[in-house]
Design a protein around this motif. Structure first.
Motif, PDB file in Angstrom:
ATOM      1  N   ALA A  76      49.708 -21.949  89.190  1.00 30.86           N
ATOM      2  CA  ALA A  76      48.830 -23.030  89.594  1.00 30.86           C
ATOM      3  C   ALA A  76      49.578 -24.166  90.198  1.00 30.86           C
ATOM      4  CB  ALA A  76      48.010 -23.600  88.398  1.00 30.86           C
ATOM      5  N   ARG A  77      50.775 -24.489  89.784  1.00 34.81           N
ATOM      6  CA  ARG A  77      51.466 -25.352  90.405  1.00 34.81           C
ATOM      7  C   ARG A  77      51.961 -24.859  92.032  1.00 34.81           C
ATOM      8  NH1 ARG A  77      56.949 -27.386  88.006  1.00 34.81           N
ATOM      9  NH2 ARG A  77      55.574 -27.542  86.014  1.00 34.81           N
ATOM     10  N   ALA A  78      52.404 -23.697  91.891  1.00 38.38           N
ATOM     11  CA  ALA A  78      52.731 -23.030  93.418  1.00 38.38           C
ATOM     12  C   ALA A  78      51.675 -22.896  94.245  1.00 38.38           C
ATOM     13  CB  ALA A  78      53.431 -21.711  93.178  1.00 38.38           C
ATOM     14  N   ASP A  79      50.577 -22.756  93.872  1.00 43.27           N
ATOM     15  CA  ASP A  79      49.270 -22.807  94.610  1.00 43.27           C
ATOM     16  C   ASP A  79      48.866 -24.047  95.078  1.00 43.27           C
ATOM     17  OD1 ASP A  79      48.879 -20.107  94.222  1.00 43.27           O
ATOM     18  OD2 ASP A  79      47.313 -20.272  92.642  1.00 43.27           O
ATOM     19  N   PRO A 105      47.720 -33.157  92.400  1.00 45.31           N
ATOM     20  CA  PRO A 105      47.906 -33.069  91.139  1.00 45.31           C
ATOM     21  C   PRO A 105      46.583 -32.710  90.272  1.00 45.31           C
ATOM     22  CG  PRO A 105      48.125 -35.026  92.041  1.00 45.31           C
ATOM     23  CD  PRO A 105      47.948 -34.304  93.028  1.00 45.31           C
ATOM     24  N   GLU A 106      45.567 -33.208  90.735  1.00 48.55           N
ATOM     25  CA  GLU A 106      44.102 -33.219  90.038  1.00 48.55           C
ATOM     26  C   GLU A 106      43.817 -31.655  90.024  1.00 48.55           C
ATOM     27  OE1 GLU A 106      44.166 -35.135  92.994  1.00 48.55           O
ATOM     28  OE2 GLU A 106      44.281 -36.662  91.942  1.00 48.55           O
ATOM     29  N   THR A 107      44.137 -30.959  91.152  1.00 46.86           N
ATOM     30  CA  THR A 107      43.738 -29.461  90.821  1.00 46.86           C
ATOM     31  C   THR A 107      44.732 -28.661  89.956  1.00 46.86           C
ATOM     32  OG1 THR A 107      42.978 -29.463  93.305  1.00 46.86           O
ATOM     33  CG2 THR A 107      43.544 -27.510  92.362  1.00 46.86           C
ATOM     34  N   LEU A 108      45.855 -29.222  89.897  1.00 44.50           N
ATOM     35  CA  LEU A 108      46.866 -28.522  89.058  1.00 44.50           C
ATOM     36  C   LEU A 108      46.310 -28.740  87.794  1.00 44.50           C
ATOM     37  CD1 LEU A 108      49.438 -27.373  88.549  1.00 44.50           C
ATOM     38  CD2 LEU A 108      50.542 -29.527  88.599  1.00 44.50           C
ATOM     39  N   VAL A 109      45.821 -30.246  87.430  1.00 41.61           N
ATOM     40  CA  VAL A 109      45.852 -30.570  85.905  1.00 41.61           C
ATOM     41  C   VAL A 109      44.518 -29.691  85.478  1.00 41.61           C
ATOM     42  CG1 VAL A 109      44.697 -32.374  84.556  1.00 41.61           C
ATOM     43  CG2 VAL A 109      46.743 -32.818  85.952  1.00 41.61           C
ATOM     44  N   ARG A 110      43.301 -29.685  86.343  1.00 44.18           N
ATOM     45  CA  ARG A 110      42.226 -28.675  86.328  1.00 44.18           C
ATOM     46  C   ARG A 110      42.720 -27.306  86.063  1.00 44.18           C
ATOM     47  NH1 ARG A 110      39.524 -28.569  90.706  1.00 44.18           N
ATOM     48  NH2 ARG A 110      39.696 -30.824  91.138  1.00 44.18           N
ATOM     49  N   LYS A 111      43.604 -26.658  86.554  1.00 39.61           N
ATOM     50  CA  LYS A 111      43.640 -25.366  86.362  1.00 39.61           C
ATOM     51  C   LYS A 111      44.685 -25.170  85.165  1.00 39.61           C
ATOM     52  CE  LYS A 111      44.082 -23.661  91.089  1.00 39.61           C
ATOM     53  NZ  LYS A 111      44.850 -22.768  92.083  1.00 39.61           N
TER      54      LYS A 111
END
Length: 93
Positions: A19-22, A27-33
């Motif tokens: 998810a981090r690589a995507d 950061p919000e998207t990363l946290v959500r994933k």
């Protein structure tokens, strides 16, 4: 159980890294994933734990039945005798 839980946590870590690589800049998207993956891993761990508990309960029930089968047979034989005695006609006085 420990192996299943460990596997779930490893999967969560791998998915979080993906998810981090995507989305390295959001950061919000990363946290959500990561939250989604953690929820999925938690659900998998709960399912595995539930299956282990059900298996242990079944084993305990089988053990109890095996240990008490003779006692149950004895009690049923005694009950059969008691019922036979009750159904015998009583002599007239």
């Amino acid at each position: 159980m420990k192996a299943s839980l460990l596997l779930a946590l490893v999967c969560t870590a791998v998915l979080a890294a993906g998810a981090r690589a995507d989305s390295p800049r959001e950061p919000e998207t990363l946290v959500r994933k990561v939250q989604e993956y953690a929820q999925k891993a938690t659900a998998m761990a709960k399912t595995a734990f539930s299956m282990v508990q059900e298996s242990e309960v079944a084993q305990q029930a089988r053990r109890w039945l095996a240990d008490n089968a003779d006692l149950v047979k004895q009690r049923l034989a005694w009950l059969k005798e008691q019922l036979a005695d009750l159904w015998k006609p009583t002599p007239a006085v």
